[in-house]
Write a protein that holds these residues in place. Structure first.
Motif, PDB file in Angstrom:
ATOM      1  N   ARG A  45       0.831  -1.205   0.000  1.00 31.96           N
ATOM      2  CA  ARG A  45       0.000   0.000   0.000  1.00 31.96           C
ATOM      3  C   ARG A  45       0.869   1.260   0.000  1.00 31.96           C
ATOM      4  O   ARG A  45       0.596   2.228  -0.721  1.00 31.96           O
ATOM      5  N   ARG A  46       1.932   1.231   0.811  1.00 32.08           N
ATOM      6  CA  ARG A  46       2.828   2.384   0.889  1.00 32.08           C
ATOM      7  C   ARG A  46       3.534   2.619  -0.448  1.00 32.08           C
ATOM      8  O   ARG A  46       3.704   3.759  -0.890  1.00 32.08           O
ATOM      9  N   TYR A  47       3.931   1.533  -1.091  1.00 39.94           N
ATOM     10  CA  TYR A  47       4.611   1.643  -2.383  1.00 39.94           C
ATOM     11  C   TYR A  47       3.698   2.261  -3.435  1.00 39.94           C
ATOM     12  O   TYR A  47       4.079   3.212  -4.132  1.00 39.94           O
ATOM     13  N   LEU A  48       2.495   1.746  -3.566  1.00 39.00           N
ATOM     14  CA  LEU A  48       1.572   2.277  -4.570  1.00 39.00           C
ATOM     15  C   LEU A  48       1.242   3.743  -4.300  1.00 39.00           C
ATOM     16  O   LEU A  48       1.159   4.553  -5.230  1.00 39.00           O
ATOM     17  N   SER A  49       1.085   4.090  -3.042  1.00 37.12           N
ATOM     18  CA  SER A  49       0.788   5.489  -2.696  1.00 37.12           C
ATOM     19  C   SER A  49       1.952   6.402  -3.052  1.00 37.12           C
ATOM     20  O   SER A  49       1.751   7.540  -3.504  1.00 37.12           O
ATOM     21  N   SER A  50       3.186   5.906  -2.868  1.00 39.20           N
ATOM     22  CA  SER A  50       4.370   6.739  -3.108  1.00 39.20           C
ATOM     23  C   SER A  50       4.543   7.110  -4.574  1.00 39.20           C
ATOM     24  O   SER A  50       5.216   8.093  -4.897  1.00 39.20           O
ATOM     25  N   LEU A  51       3.937   6.336  -5.467  1.00 35.57           N
ATOM     26  CA  LEU A  51       4.076   6.610  -6.896  1.00 35.57           C
ATOM     27  C   LEU A  51       3.260   7.818  -7.338  1.00 35.57           C
ATOM     28  O   LEU A  51       3.460   8.342  -8.435  1.00 35.57           O
ATOM     29  N   GLN A  52       2.325   8.250  -6.486  1.00 31.87           N
ATOM     30  CA  GLN A  52       1.519   9.450  -6.743  1.00 31.87           C
ATOM     31  C   GLN A  52       0.822   9.379  -8.112  1.00 31.87           C
ATOM     32  O   GLN A  52       0.927  10.292  -8.935  1.00 31.87           O
TER      33      GLN A  52
END
Length: 236
Positions: A45-52
């Motif tokens: 979840r954190r990874y996908l969010s970081s891609l903006q």
């Protein structure tokens, strides 16, 4: 009905990476993927969010696939794919299906004649090897070494024997918080002229790669605590 595709999606190798390390091709797949098999839900979840990418994370479905995963659950998890919906696999770091359970899903996909699509991304195993100067033509990846000290020493001696007799580089890794302990063991067990290469925080802001004989490592303090690393042994 046409089946969906199973995408092998790369993630960051280092905690200091950001969206610039991920290709547009990967981002385009992520924009349209809503089902994932993941090694760690929180990390995914954190990874996908970081891609903006403007994703609504709450609408994305994550299924855990960690070391405790029971492959008997795969038929149920693959229902979206069989119904024509694409699905992605996310590892906790780097490429999936190497040193994580993602290979079980890939194998099942082939058994079900589901197309498997590899996306471009960094592999710490390959980056560590190519930056070591060791034999990149013939090598063996051993994954994680045994935790038990006796079994670990036996494994290290076996790998060294293979490296010295065949010239094949021996590549392996460890959980970051045990890296320092492993380095200490390697310098005690390996022969002085054996070459030990370490790739640490690869692709990160503090990445470094060092390749030295064990006799030199014994005189060098190298702090590896909690830093993702790959290790390679061989000969020059």
């Amino acid at each position: 009905m046409e089946k969906g595709k199973l995408y092998l999606i790369p993630t960051y190798l280092s905690s200091t990476n950001n969206g610039d390390n991920i290709t547009n091709a990967v981002k385009n797949v992520i924009r349209t993927t809503t089902y994932y098999l993941v090694e760690n839900i929180r990390t995914a979840r954190r990874y996908l969010s970081s891609l903006q990418l403007g994703l609504d994370i709450e609408t994305i479905h994550f299924e855990p696939m960690d070391k405790r995963f029971d492959e008997q659950a795969l038929p149920a998890l693959f229902k979206p794919l069989l119904a024509g919906v694409n699905m992605g696999i996310l590892s906790e770091a780097g490429l999936p299906a190497i040193a994580d359970p993602g290979n079980l899903a890939v194998r099942y996909a082939h058994e079900q004649d589901i197309e498997v699509v590899c996306l471009e991304g960094a592999s710490s195993i390959i980056l560590g090897l190519i930056s070591s100067g060791l034999n990149g033509q013939q090598f063996t990846f051993h994954g994680y070494l045994p935790i038990d000290p006796v079994l670990r020493e036996k494994k290290i001696r076996t790998m060294e024997q293979i490296a010295l007799s065949s010239g094949y580089s021996q590549v392996f890794m460890e959980t970051p918080y045990r890296n320092q302990q492993l380095l200490t063991a390697l310098t005690k067990i390996l022969k002085p002229d054996t070459v030990l290469a370490i790739g640490a925080d690869l692709t990160g802001q503090e990445q470094y790669s060092r390749s030295k004989k064990v006799s030199v490592w014994k005189k060098t303090f190298f702090k590896l605590d909690k830093i993702p690393c790959t290790f390679s042994i061989g000969i020059y």
